[in-house]
Design an enzyme around this catalytic site. Structure first.
Site, PDB file in Angstrom:
ATOM      1  CG  HIS A  44      -1.928   0.875   1.095  1.00 56.09           C
ATOM      2  ND1 HIS A  44      -3.190   0.866   1.999  1.00 56.09           N
ATOM      3  CD2 HIS A  44      -2.070   2.281   0.817  1.00 56.09           C
ATOM      4  CE1 HIS A  44      -3.894   1.784   1.779  1.00 56.09           C
ATOM      5  NE2 HIS A  44      -3.351   2.709   0.969  1.00 56.09           N
ATOM      6  CG  HIS A  46      -1.487   6.826  -1.744  1.00 54.92           C
ATOM      7  ND1 HIS A  46      -2.584   6.670  -2.398  1.00 54.92           N
ATOM      8  CD2 HIS A  46      -1.534   6.189  -0.533  1.00 54.92           C
ATOM      9  CE1 HIS A  46      -3.661   5.960  -1.585  1.00 54.92           C
ATOM     10  NE2 HIS A  46      -2.818   5.610  -0.666  1.00 54.92           N
ATOM     11  CG  LEU A  47       4.388   4.843  -6.017  1.00 60.91           C
ATOM     12  CD1 LEU A  47       5.007   3.843  -7.173  1.00 60.91           C
ATOM     13  CD2 LEU A  47       5.093   5.136  -4.753  1.00 60.91           C
ATOM     14  CG  HIS A 163     -10.359   3.389   2.301  1.00 64.23           C
ATOM     15  ND1 HIS A 163      -9.223   4.483   2.820  1.00 64.23           N
ATOM     16  CD2 HIS A 163     -11.469   3.979   3.055  1.00 64.23           C
ATOM     17  CE1 HIS A 163      -9.583   5.377   3.366  1.00 64.23           C
ATOM     18  NE2 HIS A 163     -11.044   5.129   3.594  1.00 64.23           N
ATOM     19  CG  HIS A 216      -5.900   1.619   5.805  1.00 62.20           C
ATOM     20  ND1 HIS A 216      -7.305   1.691   5.794  1.00 62.20           N
ATOM     21  CD2 HIS A 216      -5.655   2.286   4.741  1.00 62.20           C
ATOM     22  CE1 HIS A 216      -7.860   2.186   4.715  1.00 62.20           C
ATOM     23  NE2 HIS A 216      -7.068   2.824   3.907  1.00 62.20           N
ATOM     24  CG  ASN A 284      -9.769   8.248   6.319  1.00 61.90           C
ATOM     25  OD1 ASN A 284     -10.072   7.535   7.486  1.00 61.90           O
ATOM     26  ND2 ASN A 284     -10.426   8.363   5.459  1.00 61.90           N
ATOM     27  CG  ASP A 311      -2.294   4.472   3.934  1.00 60.64           C
ATOM     28  OD1 ASP A 311      -2.186   4.944   2.542  1.00 60.64           O
ATOM     29  OD2 ASP A 311      -3.112   4.784   4.366  1.00 60.64           O
ATOM     30  CG  HIS A 315      -0.531  14.642   0.964  1.00 64.54           C
ATOM     31  ND1 HIS A 315      -1.423  14.608  -0.130  1.00 64.54           N
ATOM     32  CD2 HIS A 315      -1.359  13.723   2.042  1.00 64.54           C
ATOM     33  CE1 HIS A 315      -2.440  13.721  -0.023  1.00 64.54           C
ATOM     34  NE2 HIS A 315      -2.247  13.346   1.256  1.00 64.54           N
TER      35      HIS A 315
END
Lengths: 436, 316, 179
Positions: A44, A46-47, A163, A216, A284, A311, A315
């Site tokens: 998990h 985020h790229l 999710h 998660h 979250n 996760d 950002h």
């Protein structure tokens, strides 16, 4: 290279100390005091590419992953455009190959545009290389559509990564609903919003016989639901994140205490604390209470939890340098995960063998993939301070900024090739070997 | 009286000691005397600039701070932003940069987001006073309520104060708790369960704070009551069935107020919904200290502006 | 450390100043005393008692805190504590005698005069001090002085009054001479 005197732990958690080959080549390096682990697998991450390259790219994310010890990462599909077309999946795979960081496995969207209205072309996406399907970032609200997704994914031979969140119940919450949210005057995310969704998802998975992977899981009751589903023979797996294993909701109020550290300055006037409302703590599912943290570790110990996944949610500062309620959810965590877990193990929260399994063979089983020969070398005593400069990820949004951590990846080997090496470690090791 | 006020900002009183709260109240008493003079102005903050940054509509608090600043001869700059600037893409960070460039000594800010003053205080060189942030804190209101209660009741140690109404969404309730508890008072919360933080109803309330859903029982023998404003949108959000029922079950009537100790005072942070959370006869009756709160508010804000001025000078 | 005024000296000085105040303004009904906190208010109270003993009349008494009028507020680390000012009578057309323990630079008296005129328009403002130690920085002088004492600017003149300090005494502490 060949490491001497190194403690090797395999994907089943068995350890042995001695001479071990790591990657190709015959160069001999003193490995005493070091750990040699299989390359870690992150289910998990985020790229952010395409669409949010200011936050991360495939290349920066894949290199940050190596520094964190992850030689394989599953890229979540909440890109812009969403990863809902075979061409996008192929493009992602091609870019990852060029980046020469960690292996990147594409996870494709469940619904077109991740909008939650109609299924993406799941069979074709699987054929294009998607290893799983997920609308992560969001749940699939529509239970009927979710059922269809599971049926289709089953046909395509892929798991669905969900999710789980009831967004009506969670409302406009921004942190765990509890005493801390009450004090801070922040809208709470009820644990029930996660648990009712997990219960729904498990029920549908059992009805369809599809492979469901719950992302998660963060609450004690959520773990209980998974435990009983597994006991009943459902093909359900789940992951927990390092931040849910280490941090508490009180971090939002400025606490800097890991879940295993004692409470300091309980009597007023209170001990100095960090700044409250640090938006880096906004994630979250939210950081929860101590009972939840204990339940996650118990779930790891008894096999209810299959994997630890980061996760990793980088950002750009523009999405975090705002009021707490306005800030984006997510923690940039792929580079701190292993350090935090090693510290937790030192504090006897769990066993090293269990954690290694949850980072290697566990996630491989979730994906239904065979293990590679990838490996990492870890200096478990090396201390480092989390800082903007120390992070290779573009996302500097971690509540651990400024914290001193122990345990650092010094080399990562992918496909027999050393793709990351701490510039200092090998030279120092060779010098020591000569001096001896 | 050797204690000194060493804080740089006033963002919340949740970590204040009894001594600090009493110091500020004592300074407030001195300021109240200034407000009674024929010329209600002293030169203490001459040459200083107080910036009033209100990102949420509030006439009462803004005017109170403005009067306080002017009574100390400070220059006052008003900045109000509306939703429109946010729609134009102006973030709080942009606003902070503007505020920093303006170079005020003390920034008084009101914002709809809980925690926004911490964000700002972290990024400006001047002192910051929180004039209300979201549901979180309204420290000057908490201090003026404690000051008003102390004037009416004497030492607050051992006194029991009822806070009635929408505690969940009330920064006033939180700041009242954070001021009254260190002074030795206890607090009974009363109101509908949907307007009460879940944790506080389930045994995780702060020390000294309890919840009694039945307002009649909560008021029995109490030393004072603070009624909170009920926002009408709570009904639309499904948190209560009707204003009529609310007034019937949790409205502060004379009959209910008389359950307290004789002469026990009634406070309200204003503006009031008469006939909803408080009956007109109570709001304007002999027990009401609501007008006194307004005057005391100016005095307490003078005290805080005065006490923060040296730190602001060093930082600027 | 040397004693400048003993307890008897203090008593005699107050008695003398009380006489002088009345001699200066024969119409005692116009006189009011305002002590500057925190020792001037104690001295003012004693002066009032002395005037009452001599003249049989109780003149109005007030206490003034000049903190909010200081010209050095921005130079201090923490804000000095403001004490309550109590002037419970109209000052208009009164002869207001400001009372302080030590007259030094004159800045305190300047602040006190600024504060006082915010309460109205006195017919006259006079100044009574127990000790005048010189080194004025403003054009101010006292009308009634207990004792003039030459000092160095770095000296410390300490006034003790029984109301707050347990005894009446004025001491001079010489600054340590730098080696």
């Amino acid at each position: 290279m060949i490491l001497t005197n190194v403690t090797r732990i395999d994907a089943d958690g068995r350890s042995s100390t001695g001479r071990h080959q790591a990657g190709s080549g015959t160069e001999t390096v003193d490995g005493s005091g070091l750990l040699l682990l299989p390359g870690l697998i992150d289910l998990h991450a985020h790229l952010r590419e395409p669409g949010f390259e200011e936050s991360e790219t495939i290349a920066t994310g894949a290199h940050a992953a190596l520094r964190g010890g992850f030689t394989t990462v599953c890229a979540m599909p909440n890109t812009q455009p969403a990863m809902d077309a075979p061409g996008l999946v192929a493009e992602l795979t091609a870019r990852a190959r060029v980046a020469r960081g960690a292996r990147v496995l594409p996870v494709a969207a469940i619904t077109r545009g991740r909008a939650g209205h109609e299924l993406a072309d799941l069979v074709e996406l699987a054929a294009a290389g998607a290893v799983a399907f997920s609308d992560d970032g969001d749940p699939v609200d529509d239970a009927r559509l979710f059922r269809s997704a599971l049926e289709y994914a089953r046909g395509a031979g892929r798991p669905v990564f969900e999710h789980s969140q009831d967004r009506v119940l969670s409302g406009r919450g921004v942190m765990h609903e509890g005493a801390v949210s009450a004090d801070l005057g922040l809208a709470g995310l009820s644990p029930a919003a996660e648990e009712t969704a997990i219960a729904r998802d498990i029920a549908i998975a059992r009805a369809t016989g599809a492979r469901l992977h719950l992302q998660h899981v963060s609450t004690a009751a959520g773990i209980d639901l998974v435990r009983s589903a597994k006991a009943a023979g459902a093909s359900v797996t789940c992951e927990v994140t390092p931040h849910h294993l280490a941090l508490l909701d009180e971090w939002v109020a400025g606490s800097r205490r890991f879940a295993w550290e004692p409470v300091r300055g309980a009597s007023p006037p209170q001990a100095p604390r960090g700044v409250p409302y640090d938006s880096a703590t906004k994630v979250n599912p939210p950081l929860r209470g101590e009972a939840d943290v204990r339940a996650l570790w118990a779930g790891l110990a008894d096999g209810t939890v299959d994997a630890i996944a980061t996760d990793h949610a980088p950002h750009a500062s523009i999405r975090k340098d705002v009021e707490y309620a306005e800030a984006a959810f997510g923690i940039s965590g792929i580079e701190t995960a292993l350090s935090v877990l090693l510290m937790a193990i030192d504090a006897r929260m769990g066993e090293l063998s269990v954690v290694v399994r949850a980072l290697t063979s566990g996630p491989a089983r979730v994906l239904g993939l065979a293990l590679t020969d990838d490996a990492i070398v870890v200096d478990p005593l090396r201390e480092w301070t989390v800082s903007v400069e120390a992070l290779a990820s573009r996302g500097k949004n971690t509540p651990l900024l400024g914290r001193r951590l122990r345990g650092r990846v010094v080399a990562a080997i992918v496909d027999g090739e050393v793709r990351y090496a701490d510039p200092a470690w090998k030279g120092a090791r060779r010098a020591e070997a000569v001096a001896r | 009286m050797t204690a000194a006020f060493a804080r740089r900002h006033v963002l919340a009183t949740d970590d204040w000691s009894r001594d600090e709260i009493e110091l500020v109240m004592d300074q407030g008493a001195a300021m109240l005397e200034v407000l009674g003079r024929p010329i209600r102005r002293t030169p203490a903050l001459r040459g200083r600039t107080v910036v009033l940054f209100f990102a949420e509509a509030s006439t009462r608090t803004r005017v109170s701070f403005e009067l306080a600043a002017k009574a100390l001869s400070a220059d006052v700059v008003n900045i109000t932003t509306s939703g429109s600037s946010v729609e134009k893409g102006e973030t709080l960070l942009d606003t902070v940069r503007t505020l920093q460039a303006l170079g005020g000594d003390i920034l008084v800010m009101r914002h709809s987001a809980s925690g926004a003053p911490y964000f700002v205080a972290d990024r400006v060189s001047g002192a910051v006073i929180n004039a209300g942030d979201g549901w979180h804190a309204h420290p000057t209101q908490g201090l003026l309520d404690a000051f008003t209660l102390r004037a009416a009741l004497g030492d607050l140690a051992g006194k029991r104060v009822v806070i009635a109404g929408d505690v969940m969404h009330s920064r006033v309730a939180r700041s009242d708790i954070h001021t009254l508890i260190p002074l030795g008072a206890s607090v009974t919360l009363s109101g509908p369960p949907t307007l009460m933080p879940l944790a506080w109803r389930c045994g995780q309330a702060p020390a000294g704070v309890s919840y009694e859903p039945d307002l009649d029982r909560a008021l029995e023998g109490a030393d004072a009551v603070i009624a909170l404003r009920l926002q009408r949108e709570r009904q639309e959000a499904g948190l209560l069935p009707s204003l009529r029922e609310y007034a019937h079950v949790w409205g502060l009537t004379e009959e209910r107020a008389s359950r307290m100790r004789p002469g026990a005072p009634v406070l309200h942070p204003g503006p009031m919904n008469e006939g909803v959370e408080i009956e007109a006869a109570v709001a304007h009756g002999a027990r009401s200290l609501i007008e006194r709160q307004v005057t005391n508010g100016v005095a307490m804000r003078m005290a805080l502006l005065y006490l923060l001025a040296p730190a602001a000078e060093v930082a600027a | 450390m040397t004693t400048l005024l003993s307890s008897d000296d203090v008593r005699r000085a107050i008695s003398r100043i009380a006489h002088e105040i009345v001699e200066r303004d024969h119409d005692t009904s116009r006189i009011a005393l305002v002590g500057i906190r925190s020792r001037g208010d104690m001295l003012a109270k004693r002066l009032r008692e002395a005037i009452q003993k001599n003249e049989g009349i109780l003149v109005p008494l007030g206490a003034l805190d000049i903190t909010l009028y200081r010209d050095d507020l921005t130079r201090v680390g923490n804000a000095p504590i403001v004490r309550t000012t109590e002037i419970g009578f109209p000052v208009d057309d009164r002869v207001v005698v400001l009372v302080d323990d030590v007259l030094f630079t004159g800045r305190t008296v300047r602040a006190a005069m600024d504060a006082l005129v915010d309460f109205g328009r006195p017919r006259a403002i006079r100044l009574a001090v127990l000790v005048d130690r010189g080194h004025r920085e403003l054009p101010i002088r006292a009308d009634f002085v207990g004792k003039n004492i030459p000092t160095q600017p770095t000296d410390d003149v300490r006034v003790h009054l029984s109301e707050g300090d347990g005894r009446d005494e004025v001491e001079l502490v010489r600054a340590a001479v730098p080696a």
